[in-house]
Design an enzyme around this catalytic site. Sequence first.
Site, PDB file in Angstrom:
ATOM      1  N   SER A 101     -14.592  -8.077  -7.481  1.00  0.00           N
ATOM      2  CA  SER A 101     -14.302  -9.123  -8.245  1.00  0.00           C
ATOM      3  C   SER A 101     -15.447  -9.914  -8.856  1.00  0.00           C
ATOM      4  CB  SER A 101     -13.442 -10.323  -7.620  1.00  0.00           C
ATOM      5  OG  SER A 101     -12.191  -9.598  -7.093  1.00  0.00           O
ATOM      6  N   ARG A 102     -16.656  -9.409  -9.005  1.00  0.00           N
ATOM      7  CA  ARG A 102     -17.824  -9.902  -9.590  1.00  0.00           C
ATOM      8  C   ARG A 102     -18.260 -11.028  -8.879  1.00  0.00           C
ATOM      9  NH1 ARG A 102     -17.467  -5.506 -11.235  1.00  0.00           N
ATOM     10  NH2 ARG A 102     -17.869  -4.995 -13.700  1.00  0.00           N
TER      11      ARG A 102
END
Length: 216
Positions: free
Chosen positions: A189-190
């Site tokens: 999810s970065r």
Amino acid sequence: MTSIANLRKSYERAELSEDASQATPLLQFDQWLKEAIASEVPEPNAMTVATVASNLRPSTRVVLIKGYDERGITWFTNYDSRKGQELAGNPYAALQFHWVELERVVRIEGLVEKVSEQESDEYFNSRPLDSRIGAWASPQSQVISSRDVLVANAAKYGAQFLLRPPRPPHWGGYRLKPDNWQFWQGRKSRLHDRLRYTLSPVESDEPEWIRERLAP
């Protein structure tokens, strides 16, 4: 046609926590480099070197690390090359390792100095003969009319030096003495892990490093 804007990857291989990281950046780098070598990633010893010219234009190139210890990170090159000329005017540089398969990046910044003549001689004499002749044959970063120039130079110096070419005076090692390290581990999810080690400004017998987490 595939849009590059839609190219994405979910990073889920590992994590980098403060508790699990090493107390000093050199130990953390040693661990990650050895893991990259053991994982057989392509060119684990390849690093990007960034320098800045007197006109403030940055430039980068990929070189191979040849040593690292408490003194810094070492590589060898032509002192008359563009990077050599830029380091002569501004002796600060930044390095970056990118081990794609491990989803890891290491960034290193610091002051750069030439290594000793003895160190340069020892490494030069350990290189294959063709590489030693190549150091004489290539006027690195200069414009040449064709590849024939390199071939002719290699033949010339090969005939001149035979099996014992000396180290060219324009060729040798550099060592970057780090004052800032960053270790980046890709996460889902970065929400990546990013730890920075900064050399403490307080003088002491042993270097002291301040470890901090940065937002990705």
